[in-house]
Design a protein around this motif. Structure first.
Motif, PDB file in Angstrom:
ATOM      1  N   GLY A  72       3.450  -2.802  -1.433  1.00  0.00           N
ATOM      2  CA  GLY A  72       3.460  -3.693  -0.288  1.00  0.00           C
ATOM      3  C   GLY A  72       2.366  -3.434   0.732  1.00  0.00           C
ATOM      4  O   GLY A  72       2.336  -4.086   1.785  1.00  0.00           O
ATOM      5  N   ILE A  73       1.471  -2.484   0.438  1.00  0.00           N
ATOM      6  CA  ILE A  73       0.365  -2.230   1.362  1.00  0.00           C
ATOM      7  C   ILE A  73      -0.610  -3.406   1.285  1.00  0.00           C
ATOM      8  O   ILE A  73      -1.101  -3.756   0.204  1.00  0.00           O
ATOM      9  CB  ILE A  73      -0.361  -0.909   1.021  1.00  0.00           C
ATOM     10  N   ARG A  74      -0.913  -3.982   2.444  1.00  0.00           N
ATOM     11  CA  ARG A  74      -1.769  -5.176   2.502  1.00  0.00           C
ATOM     12  C   ARG A  74      -3.064  -4.913   3.275  1.00  0.00           C
ATOM     13  O   ARG A  74      -3.879  -5.828   3.431  1.00  0.00           O
ATOM     14  CB  ARG A  74      -1.014  -6.320   3.178  1.00  0.00           C
ATOM     15  N   GLN A  75      -3.243  -3.681   3.758  1.00  0.00           N
ATOM     16  CA  GLN A  75      -4.445  -3.357   4.527  1.00  0.00           C
ATOM     17  C   GLN A  75      -4.859  -1.919   4.200  1.00  0.00           C
ATOM     18  O   GLN A  75      -4.018  -1.025   4.075  1.00  0.00           O
ATOM     19  CB  GLN A  75      -4.206  -3.547   6.021  1.00  0.00           C
ATOM     20  N   PHE A  76      -6.158  -1.738   4.064  1.00  0.00           N
ATOM     21  CA  PHE A  76      -6.696  -0.476   3.568  1.00  0.00           C
ATOM     22  C   PHE A  76      -7.902  -0.042   4.405  1.00  0.00           C
ATOM     23  O   PHE A  76      -8.694  -0.885   4.842  1.00  0.00           O
ATOM     24  CB  PHE A  76      -7.153  -0.617   2.115  1.00  0.00           C
ATOM     25  N   ILE A  77      -8.031   1.270   4.580  1.00  0.00           N
ATOM     26  CA  ILE A  77      -9.231   1.855   5.169  1.00  0.00           C
ATOM     27  C   ILE A  77      -9.806   2.808   4.131  1.00  0.00           C
ATOM     28  O   ILE A  77      -9.160   3.797   3.762  1.00  0.00           O
ATOM     29  CB  ILE A  77      -8.935   2.605   6.472  1.00  0.00           C
TER      30      ILE A  77
END
Length: 267
Positions: A72-77
């Motif tokens: 469910g992770i929708r944003q990444f660095i």
């Protein structure tokens, strides 16, 4: 890279090897200079399998990003992202979540030059010029705050990066990142290991990187595990990357056993 162009006009220092450009050469890229290629040749003398290791590392990145996206992770660095190549973080994440947002972070000007092309093509992808040793510059960069909502879980990648941190830097850098992330966030990294390898080989590799602005510190597994302090490790834990959820549909090269990887979840 077109060496007819004056690198200094782009803010590029070719007097010393660059870790990002060396990694590009490991992956058979063209965005590197003679000084980088000579450094890679010296590493390859000690570790002939270095290019296979780089591709093995990229295969782990793809598997880790897929895993996080499926949680469910929708944003990444992606910190220390290096130069664009096949199977970038945003491409992998967006296969699963088309609107996934990715900020690439690096302090090499070559990466910024290529990153501008990414910005032009994808509103959900940005590049931030920052150094992982200064976590605030990563987390508070305008391109980070534009795309990343820190009230929602974030996936942080430090692929082949944390072995450039000293023991003194580790608690501050890793602690600052952990404290900034909400519950449910994930972090993944890979780290070169001395386990099972001749000390003379390890010292030779470290001596090459000592000539770059970013020396490398090749550690044992117990030392590497401390970088996951404060996270719950996802099965199978911290293992050599060939053993981390291998995917027959996306095979990796033959294992080198030179690098550990894992994914941790913040409780």
């Amino acid at each position: 890279m077109d060496e007819q162009v004056d690198p200094s006009s782009l803010g590029i220092d070719t007097s010393k090897p660059s870790v990002a450009r060396m990694y590009d050469y490991y992956l058979d890229g063209k965005d590197n200079y003679q000084v980088d290629r000579e450094a890679v040749d010296r590493v390859a003398q000690a570790m002939p399998e270095i290019r296979r290791l780089a591709w093995e590392n990229r295969a782990f990145l793809r598997r880790a990003v897929r895993y996080m996206a499926r949680q469910g992770i929708r944003q990444f660095i992606d910190i220390g992202s290096g130069l664009p190549t096949v199977g970038n973080t945003h491409e992998v994440a967006q296969e699963i979540t088309p609107d996934a947002r990715v900020v690439y972070v690096d302090n090499d000007p070559v990466v910024l030059v290529h990153g501008r092309a990414l910005l032009a093509r994808d509103d959900n992808t940005a590049v931030a010029t920052a150094d992982m040793r200064d976590p605030a510059s990563v987390l508070e960069h305008p391109n980070t705050t534009k795309l990343i909502d820190f009230s929602e879980p974030v996936g942080v990648l430090l692929i082949a990066m944390v072995h450039f941190l000293t023991e003194e830097e580790r608690p501050y850098v890793m602690g600052s990142l952990r404290d900034a992330l909400p519950s449910g966030s994930h972090i993944t990294f890979t780290h070169a290991t001395r386990d099972g390898h001749p000390i003379s080989t390890v010292e030779q590799i470290e001596s090459v990187y000592a000539m770059t602005p970013t020396p490398i510190y090749i550690r044992e597994r117990a030392e590497i595990a401390r970088f996951f302090d404060g996270y719950d490790l996802v099965e199978p834990g911290l293992v050599t990357v060939d053993a981390w959820r291998p995917d027959p549909a996306d095979p990796a090269p033959e294992a080198t056993y030179w690098i550990y990887g894992g994914v941790g979840r913040k409780p």
